[in-house]
Design a protein around this motif. Structure first.
Motif, PDB file in Angstrom:
ATOM      1  N   ILE A 140       1.938   2.161  32.543  1.00 19.57           N
ATOM      2  CA  ILE A 140       3.334   1.349  32.613  1.00 19.57           C
ATOM      3  C   ILE A 140       4.282   2.446  32.871  1.00 19.57           C
ATOM      4  O   ILE A 140       5.458   2.342  33.915  1.00 19.57           O
ATOM      5  CB  ILE A 140       3.420   0.617  31.656  1.00 19.57           C
ATOM      6  CG1 ILE A 140       2.452  -0.466  31.505  1.00 19.57           C
ATOM      7  CG2 ILE A 140       5.194   0.323  31.468  1.00 19.57           C
ATOM      8  CD1 ILE A 140       2.484  -1.244  30.035  1.00 19.57           C
ATOM      9  N   ALA A 141       4.238   3.609  32.051  1.00 21.91           N
ATOM     10  CA  ALA A 141       5.232   4.766  32.212  1.00 21.91           C
ATOM     11  C   ALA A 141       5.230   5.383  33.693  1.00 21.91           C
ATOM     12  O   ALA A 141       6.181   5.354  34.355  1.00 21.91           O
ATOM     13  CB  ALA A 141       4.895   5.717  31.207  1.00 21.91           C
ATOM     14  N   LYS A 142       4.069   5.710  34.306  1.00 22.04           N
ATOM     15  CA  LYS A 142       3.830   6.257  35.724  1.00 22.04           C
ATOM     16  C   LYS A 142       4.602   5.347  36.530  1.00 22.04           C
ATOM     17  O   LYS A 142       5.170   5.838  37.231  1.00 22.04           O
ATOM     18  CB  LYS A 142       2.480   6.411  35.816  1.00 22.04           C
ATOM     19  CG  LYS A 142       1.744   7.664  35.173  1.00 22.04           C
ATOM     20  CD  LYS A 142       0.292   8.058  35.205  1.00 22.04           C
ATOM     21  CE  LYS A 142      -0.326   7.576  36.514  1.00 22.04           C
ATOM     22  NZ  LYS A 142      -1.870   7.999  36.608  1.00 22.04           N
ATOM     23  N   MET A 171      10.817  -1.841  29.606  1.00 23.15           N
ATOM     24  CA  MET A 171      11.974  -1.693  29.779  1.00 23.15           C
ATOM     25  C   MET A 171      12.714  -0.440  29.005  1.00 23.15           C
ATOM     26  O   MET A 171      13.747   0.117  29.497  1.00 23.15           O
ATOM     27  CB  MET A 171      12.685  -3.057  28.935  1.00 23.15           C
ATOM     28  CG  MET A 171      14.024  -3.223  28.805  1.00 23.15           C
ATOM     29  SD  MET A 171      14.738  -4.544  27.764  1.00 23.15           S
ATOM     30  CE  MET A 171      14.071  -3.997  26.037  1.00 23.15           C
ATOM     31  N   HIS A 172      11.896  -0.066  28.000  1.00 20.42           N
ATOM     32  CA  HIS A 172      12.612   1.121  27.143  1.00 20.42           C
ATOM     33  C   HIS A 172      12.202   2.522  28.026  1.00 20.42           C
ATOM     34  O   HIS A 172      12.993   3.342  27.847  1.00 20.42           O
ATOM     35  CB  HIS A 172      12.167   1.094  25.672  1.00 20.42           C
ATOM     36  CG  HIS A 172      13.009   0.209  24.964  1.00 20.42           C
ATOM     37  ND1 HIS A 172      14.278   0.810  24.660  1.00 20.42           N
ATOM     38  CD2 HIS A 172      12.865  -1.078  24.678  1.00 20.42           C
ATOM     39  CE1 HIS A 172      14.794  -0.379  23.546  1.00 20.42           C
ATOM     40  NE2 HIS A 172      13.933  -1.230  23.763  1.00 20.42           N
ATOM     41  N   VAL A 173      11.128   2.475  28.950  1.00 24.46           N
ATOM     42  CA  VAL A 173      10.965   3.689  29.481  1.00 24.46           C
ATOM     43  C   VAL A 173      12.270   3.630  30.616  1.00 24.46           C
ATOM     44  O   VAL A 173      12.682   4.660  30.803  1.00 24.46           O
ATOM     45  CB  VAL A 173       9.710   3.567  30.592  1.00 24.46           C
ATOM     46  CG1 VAL A 173       9.618   4.444  31.550  1.00 24.46           C
ATOM     47  CG2 VAL A 173       8.483   3.511  29.610  1.00 24.46           C
ATOM     48  N   ARG A 174      12.622   2.425  31.205  1.00 26.95           N
ATOM     49  CA  ARG A 174      13.739   2.347  32.243  1.00 26.95           C
ATOM     50  C   ARG A 174      15.017   2.923  31.581  1.00 26.95           C
ATOM     51  O   ARG A 174      15.979   3.624  32.258  1.00 26.95           O
ATOM     52  CB  ARG A 174      13.674   1.117  32.827  1.00 26.95           C
ATOM     53  CG  ARG A 174      12.828   0.588  33.547  1.00 26.95           C
ATOM     54  CD  ARG A 174      13.139  -0.688  34.413  1.00 26.95           C
ATOM     55  NE  ARG A 174      13.224  -1.728  33.809  1.00 26.95           N
ATOM     56  CZ  ARG A 174      12.085  -2.488  33.390  1.00 26.95           C
ATOM     57  NH1 ARG A 174      11.017  -2.367  33.437  1.00 26.95           N
ATOM     58  NH2 ARG A 174      12.515  -3.606  32.559  1.00 26.95           N
ATOM     59  N   SER A 207      23.497  -4.122  33.919  1.00 25.97           N
ATOM     60  CA  SER A 207      22.808  -4.751  34.641  1.00 25.97           C
ATOM     61  C   SER A 207      21.603  -5.629  33.688  1.00 25.97           C
ATOM     62  O   SER A 207      21.618  -6.829  33.774  1.00 25.97           O
ATOM     63  CB  SER A 207      22.138  -4.267  35.853  1.00 25.97           C
ATOM     64  OG  SER A 207      21.332  -5.101  36.618  1.00 25.97           O
ATOM     65  N   HIS A 208      21.051  -5.000  32.953  1.00 22.55           N
ATOM     66  CA  HIS A 208      20.088  -5.571  32.095  1.00 22.55           C
ATOM     67  C   HIS A 208      20.674  -6.531  31.038  1.00 22.55           C
ATOM     68  O   HIS A 208      20.330  -7.734  30.835  1.00 22.55           O
ATOM     69  CB  HIS A 208      19.146  -4.593  31.237  1.00 22.55           C
ATOM     70  CG  HIS A 208      18.250  -5.244  30.417  1.00 22.55           C
ATOM     71  ND1 HIS A 208      17.057  -5.538  30.791  1.00 22.55           N
ATOM     72  CD2 HIS A 208      18.378  -5.637  29.294  1.00 22.55           C
ATOM     73  CE1 HIS A 208      16.309  -6.068  29.756  1.00 22.55           C
ATOM     74  NE2 HIS A 208      16.969  -5.929  28.778  1.00 22.55           N
TER      75      HIS A 208
END
Length: 129
Positions: free
Chosen positions: A116-118, A79-82, A21-22
């Protein structure tokens, strides 16, 4: 001229890490202006570096998160956390790497990254319910 094999390997790795999707969205948004840049990151970052055998995807993910947090690249960090859902890096891994960011890159960088991570991890949990 693009290296087709490097591009193809990069695209496969990019899709594996970031998700179809990304990558489909990034591909759809590509214009003549940034087409060369998209090829560059697909070949360089994804085909040359992320595809190397020396580190696991989880390890590369953690290194990438720490660097992005330390440099204050919030959008890329999110984006990289996702993407950790695909790399095997866990919530505990993110917490630990952000403690390192606080020591080596500064508390403000880690504070922003924790926020952001939370947010991203909470969205993931909500979607799973």
């Amino acid at each position: 001229m693009a290296d087709t094999s490097l591009f193809d390997r990069g695209m496969a790795t990019r899709r594996s890490v970031l998700g179809d999707s990304h990558v489909d969205g990034a591909t759809r948004r590509t214009t003549d202006f940034d087409a060369d840049f998209q090829s560059f990151i697909t070949e360089g970052a994804w085909g040359s570096v992320w595809s190397r055998p020396g580190l696991t995807r989880r390890e590369r993910s953690m290194i990438t998160l720490a660097l992005l947090a330390g440099l204050g690249h919030e959008e890329e960090f999110a984006m990289h956390v996702r993407a950790t859902v695909n790399t095997g890096a866990t919530e505990a891994d993110i917490k630990e790497l952000l403690l390192h960011v606080a020591v080596y890159a500064g508390v403000p960088a880690a504070n922003s990254a924790f926020r952001i991570a939370k947010h991203e991890l909470a969205k993931r949990q909500e979607a799973a319910q």
